[in-house]
Write a protein that holds these residues in place. Structure first.
Motif, PDB file in Angstrom:
ATOM      1  N   TRP A 158      22.639  44.109  39.183  1.00 21.62           N
ATOM      2  CA  TRP A 158      23.747  44.424  38.597  1.00 21.62           C
ATOM      3  C   TRP A 158      24.967  44.602  39.992  1.00 21.62           C
ATOM      4  CZ3 TRP A 158      25.591  45.095  33.541  1.00 21.62           C
ATOM      5  CH2 TRP A 158      24.443  45.038  32.643  1.00 21.62           C
ATOM      6  N   ASP A 180      33.128  43.327  36.870  1.00 15.46           N
ATOM      7  CA  ASP A 180      31.938  43.974  37.573  1.00 15.46           C
ATOM      8  C   ASP A 180      31.880  45.255  37.943  1.00 15.46           C
ATOM      9  OD1 ASP A 180      30.873  41.347  37.639  1.00 15.46           O
ATOM     10  OD2 ASP A 180      31.276  40.762  39.583  1.00 15.46           O
ATOM     11  N   ARG A 216      30.415  46.566  34.060  1.00 16.80           N
ATOM     12  CA  ARG A 216      28.991  46.037  34.548  1.00 16.80           C
ATOM     13  C   ARG A 216      28.376  47.609  35.284  1.00 16.80           C
ATOM     14  NH1 ARG A 216      27.561  42.229  37.613  1.00 16.80           N
ATOM     15  NH2 ARG A 216      25.768  41.682  36.630  1.00 16.80           N
ATOM     16  N   SER A 265      27.784  50.113  32.738  1.00 20.85           N
ATOM     17  CA  SER A 265      26.746  49.970  31.936  1.00 20.85           C
ATOM     18  C   SER A 265      25.452  50.267  32.743  1.00 20.85           C
ATOM     19  CB  SER A 265      26.771  48.564  31.459  1.00 20.85           C
ATOM     20  OG  SER A 265      27.779  48.056  30.865  1.00 20.85           O
ATOM     21  N   GLU A 275      32.017  43.758  27.378  1.00 15.75           N
ATOM     22  CA  GLU A 275      31.370  42.875  28.348  1.00 15.75           C
ATOM     23  C   GLU A 275      31.727  41.221  27.953  1.00 15.75           C
ATOM     24  OE1 GLU A 275      28.037  41.602  31.508  1.00 15.75           O
ATOM     25  OE2 GLU A 275      27.863  43.408  30.604  1.00 15.75           O
TER      26      GLU A 275
END
Length: 410
Positions: free
Chosen positions: A74, A257, A261, A264, A360
């Motif tokens: 990630w 990003d 992300r 998440s 996302e």
């Protein structure tokens, strides 16, 4: 460094206690004999705190190693600028980490959960083994000490989760401010870099000094006018129709990003940790209940008149000790489960992660569209939806972990 100090303190206190007990056993000095159980109770109290905090550090390092592959997967894509590379975006100021406040809160809660069981065990030891002699008096005094510590902690530690809650809420709101400034939305909508800097400094000063009520007001995604009327940031995005900037696409990638992300990933890992914790505590609780039932049945069998004319006094005494100590142990495990609230936290984290995955997907579709005012407005509106999702998660989290006082029972 802190962990090493805790280890040295634990070892030192163990050596002191061992010397105390050996001296009392060799000299039979009444004062030493009476105070030996009291010293043992104090040793157990400090060992509970040090042991939990050291175990917590070790478990954190183990999780970091186990989760390294997920963190690598990630990681932001190459070439994506970090948020602090943009004008006026500041790194988070130095200060106490929420995880430190969490550790102190849970260490005290675990100690309070264990104290009733320890008090019962000390009283049972005195009753079964030591009677009314000096050592028996020492165990009674140790039990009184444990109860006094429990009552004093409950009375004096009002709103024990407040430092942890305030620390995390402030950290999350500061992080939110970074990304509002990055996207140029909310209080920064339509402002020049110089105007945004002034607004930023004003809002960060308010955030730094805000208490719980002030943080609640700061968390609202609205502007409040002098007459008390509220202007919602979401409405302003569509009403003012901001123009696309030269680096809008770059900011979209950064937000994708470094905000969506990364958050998440945090919720994925946090939910997994909570599930594992709940499973472990659940297994311990079930094992304690089964052991309690088994010992109770064995104790009941010992109370039946002996038909063979023989009994094992030591076996009966040990079973009596277990019969007295296991029920409060079950209560201790349930109290720790309630303290950690892992099941409810895992559900909240998983729900938030699912919402972020939807955001996302929407943002990736926006990236595929041609640049223009419509895409910019859609991006800003999506930013506010993401921030609303994360703000709602913090609200749910606070409801789950906030406590007016510690729970303790006998």
């Amino acid at each position: 460094m802190v962990g090493a100090r805790r280890v040295r303190f634990a070892i030192g206190s163990t050596v002191v206690l061992a010397g105390w007990v050996v001296t009392a056993a060799l000299t039979l000095e009444p004062a030493l004999v009476v105070t030996a159980p009291v010293a043992g109770a104090l040793w157990v109290l400090q060992l509970l705190d040090s042991g939990y905090l050291l175990g917590r550090q070790w478990a954190h390092r183990q999780r970091r190693r186990a989760d390294q592959d997920r963190r690598t997967a990630w990681a932001p894509a190459p070439g994506v600028r970090p948020p602090i590379d943009y004008p006026n975006v500041l790194p988070r100021p130095a200060g106490e980490a929420p995880v430190d406040a969490q550790g102190r809160y849970r260490a005290t809660g675990i100690r309070l959960a264990v104290l009733p069981a320890l008090a019962v065990v000390f009283l049972t030891l005195q009753t079964l083994f030591f009677g009314h002699g000096p050592l028996g008096l020492g165990f009674v005094l140790a039990q009184c000490l444990l109860l006094v510590v429990m009552i004093w902690t409950v009375w004096t530690e009002q709103e024990p989760s407040r430092p942890w809650v305030t620390s995390r809420v402030r950290a999350e709101l500061f992080r939110r401010e970074m990304f509002l400034l990055l996207a140029g939305v909310g209080p920064y909508l339509g402002r020049s870099d110089q105007e945004a800097e002034t607004v930023r400094d004003t809002r960060l000063a308010v955030l730094a000094g805000a208490g719980p009520a002030g943080l609640d007001r700061f968390a609202l995604l609205v502007d409040r006018n002098a007459d008390g009327a509220e202007t919602h940031w979401q409405d302003e995005v569509w009403r003012r129709a901001p123009a696309a900037g030269a680096d809008t696409t770059e900011r979209v990638r950064t937000y994708l990003d470094h905000r969506i992300r990364r958050q998440s990933l945090f919720f994925e890992l946090a939910a997994g940790k909570c599930v594992r914790t709940e499973d472990a505590l659940g297994r311990v609780a079930k094992g304690a209940v089964l052991a309690t039932v088994a010992v109770a049945l064995a104790y009941a069998a010992l109370l039946v008149p002996d038909r063979g004319g023989r009994q094992l006094p030591l076996t009966a005494t040990v079973i009596a000790l277990l019969a007295a100590g296991l029920p409060p142990l079950c209560n201790t495990v349930l109290a720790v489960q309630n303290l950690f609230a892992s099941q409810r936290l895992a559900a909240s984290y998983q729900e938030t992660r699912q919402e972020l995955l939807g955001h996302e997907s929407t943002l990736r579709k926006l990236l595929a569209e041609p640049d223009g005012p419509d895409r910019t407005a859609s991006f800003l509106a999506l930013v506010l939806r993401v921030e609303a999702t994360l703000t709602e998660e913090v609200r749910r989290w606070r409801i789950i972990v906030a406590r007016p006082e510690y729970d303790a029972g006998l």
